[in-house]
Design a protein around this motif. Structure first.
Motif, PDB file in Angstrom:
ATOM      1  N   GLY A 155       2.558   5.789  -5.946  1.00  0.00           N
ATOM      2  CA  GLY A 155       1.390   5.105  -6.467  1.00  0.00           C
ATOM      3  C   GLY A 155       1.334   3.618  -6.211  1.00  0.00           C
ATOM      4  O   GLY A 155       2.119   3.050  -5.454  1.00  0.00           O
ATOM      5  N   THR A 156       0.368   2.987  -6.885  1.00  0.00           N
ATOM      6  CA  THR A 156       0.189   1.546  -6.842  1.00  0.00           C
ATOM      7  C   THR A 156       0.343   1.001  -8.258  1.00  0.00           C
ATOM      8  O   THR A 156       0.229   1.738  -9.243  1.00  0.00           O
ATOM      9  CB  THR A 156      -1.189   1.163  -6.288  1.00  0.00           C
ATOM     10  N   VAL A 282       9.589   8.012  -9.623  1.00  0.00           N
ATOM     11  CA  VAL A 282       8.330   7.284  -9.478  1.00  0.00           C
ATOM     12  C   VAL A 282       8.567   6.134  -8.505  1.00  0.00           C
ATOM     13  O   VAL A 282       9.502   5.351  -8.670  1.00  0.00           O
ATOM     14  CB  VAL A 282       7.836   6.731 -10.829  1.00  0.00           C
ATOM     15  N   VAL A 283       7.714   6.054  -7.484  1.00  0.00           N
ATOM     16  CA  VAL A 283       7.811   4.997  -6.482  1.00  0.00           C
ATOM     17  C   VAL A 283       6.425   4.373  -6.322  1.00  0.00           C
ATOM     18  O   VAL A 283       5.494   5.036  -5.864  1.00  0.00           O
ATOM     19  CB  VAL A 283       8.301   5.535  -5.121  1.00  0.00           C
ATOM     20  N   CYS A 284       6.289   3.123  -6.721  1.00  0.00           N
ATOM     21  CA  CYS A 284       4.991   2.452  -6.655  1.00  0.00           C
ATOM     22  C   CYS A 284       5.098   1.121  -5.924  1.00  0.00           C
ATOM     23  O   CYS A 284       6.083   0.397  -6.071  1.00  0.00           O
ATOM     24  CB  CYS A 284       4.440   2.189  -8.058  1.00  0.00           C
ATOM     25  N   THR A 285       4.073   0.800  -5.183  1.00  0.00           N
ATOM     26  CA  THR A 285       3.985  -0.526  -4.569  1.00  0.00           C
ATOM     27  C   THR A 285       3.199  -1.444  -5.501  1.00  0.00           C
ATOM     28  O   THR A 285       2.335  -0.992  -6.262  1.00  0.00           O
ATOM     29  CB  THR A 285       3.298  -0.440  -3.193  1.00  0.00           C
ATOM     30  N   THR A 286       3.507  -2.728  -5.468  1.00  0.00           N
ATOM     31  CA  THR A 286       2.777  -3.691  -6.291  1.00  0.00           C
ATOM     32  C   THR A 286       1.667  -4.327  -5.463  1.00  0.00           C
ATOM     33  O   THR A 286       1.893  -4.745  -4.327  1.00  0.00           O
ATOM     34  CB  THR A 286       3.711  -4.784  -6.824  1.00  0.00           C
ATOM     35  N   TYR A 306       0.167  -1.936   2.027  1.00  0.00           N
ATOM     36  CA  TYR A 306       0.954  -1.845   0.788  1.00  0.00           C
ATOM     37  C   TYR A 306       1.013  -0.399   0.289  1.00  0.00           C
ATOM     38  O   TYR A 306       2.077   0.095  -0.113  1.00  0.00           O
ATOM     39  CB  TYR A 306       0.330  -2.717  -0.310  1.00  0.00           C
ATOM     40  N   GLN A 307      -0.143   0.294   0.303  1.00  0.00           N
ATOM     41  CA  GLN A 307      -0.216   1.648  -0.231  1.00  0.00           C
ATOM     42  C   GLN A 307       0.571   2.650   0.599  1.00  0.00           C
ATOM     43  O   GLN A 307       1.011   3.679   0.083  1.00  0.00           O
ATOM     44  CB  GLN A 307      -1.693   2.076  -0.324  1.00  0.00           C
TER      45      GLN A 307
END
Length: 329
Positions: A155-156, A282-286, A306-307
């Protein structure tokens, strides 16, 4: 300690019933089954997965999904289609298709794609949408007799003190009070579930990011809120009845508590995956640093890059796991 005075603490995931203990003991020796903790669905011939437009009685779920070992979930249907296309390229199993069919095409609620042992599913935005999807996904995987399933939310998020584009691998999901718990009202009673994720999986993903060497990655806590605006202390919603100073004090406290990023699904994701016996991360980009601003102002091309970063990391991990399995078989 946070359990006192907040309601019922569910211990079913930690203390299974005798029959479930036997299943878990067997799983340690052989494989890890996906669990449904619902006696009313045991042995039923039909179980309608309404929001997927699938069903136990209308579809041969073991034939369609029985080989699934990896599941990627994310908010956007478009993003999850891009993920399955990327996975297909990375695994070399494109099969000549330029556009993978949406398995849930009969409904407009969620999208689902599959290639080889990888399933890609959208979950919408927020806890209610994620919860609804996970109920049906866990039932699907159970009915399909899947074992040893690893699931990752891709996710983001908004970062805290991190450069935009930094990828955060979640160590622990916490609520808006910085506690590792998910609260839900069931039959009018408050039920509290813990939000443990698989720490070893988080470490493996972090190591994979080091091997990739394409972007900055950190491990830290992820705060899950109930909405995008007031719940995350933004100043740009339709309503804002707090001051900018109060916002910064709150976000600073979150950062001091170990929170690296903020999103809206991780607590329910962690709680439900644990109940379902799924190995989860959970792996999210900022997309921005929330200590500096509230609105996402980067260009479309920058945001798209980024996504894609969590997708590239998870795809690398899956490819590495499949190669290791092939060597050992």
């Amino acid at each position: 300690m946070f359990m006192r005075g907040v309601g019922i603490l569910e211990r079913s995931a930690n203390f299974p019933r005798p029959s479930e203990k036997m299943d878990l003991m067997k799983s340690k020796e052989t494989s890890r089954p996906v669990l449904m903790q619902n006696p009313y669905l045991q042995g039923v011939k039909e179980d309608i997965l309404y929001h997927f437009n699938l069903g136990k009685g209308t579809h041969n779920l073991p034939a369609l999904f029985g080989d699934v070992k990896f599941v990627g979930v994310g908010g956007s249907a478009q993003r999850m289609r891009e993920f399955i296309e990327y996975i297909a390229t990375e695994l070399g199993i494109e099969d000549g298709q330029s556009n993978y069919p949406n398995i849930c095409a009969g409904t407009d609620r969620y999208a689902m794609y599959k290639v080889g042992p990888v399933l890609s599913v959208s979950h919408g935005i927020g806890i209610p949408s994620m919860s609804t999807m996970l109920h049906e996904l866990i039932k699907l995987l159970h009915h399909a007799q899947c074992t040893d399933v690893t699931i990752v939310r891709i996710g983001t998020s908004g970062g805290l003190g991190l450069e935009p584009g930094t990828v955060v691998v979640t160590r622990q999901s916490v609520d808006a009070t910085f506690l590792p718990k998910f609260e839900q009202l069931i039959l009018g009673k408050k039920v509290v579930r813990d939000t443990d994720l698989d720490r070893s999986l988080a470490e493996e993903l972090f190591e994979c990011s080091k091997e990739l060497g394409q972007f900055e990655t950190v491990i830290g806590d992820t705060m899950c809120t109930l909405d995008f605006y007031e719940g995350q202390g933004r100043l740009d919603g339709a309503f804002c009845l707090y001051t900018e100073k109060e916002k910064h004090e709150y976000l600073t406290k979150a950062q001091e508590a170990g929170v690296c990023n903020i999103e809206m699904e991780s607590t329910v994701f962690a709680a439900m995956c644990k109940l379902g016996n799924l190995r989860a991360a959970v792996v999210c980009t900022t997309l921005l640093d929330r200590l500096k601003r509230d609105q996402v102002t980067s260009s479309h091309d920058v945001l798209h890059d980024y996504q894609q970063r969590p997708q590239r990391l998870v795809a690398y991990y899956i490819k590495k796991q499949l190669k290791a399995k092939a060597r050992n078989s």
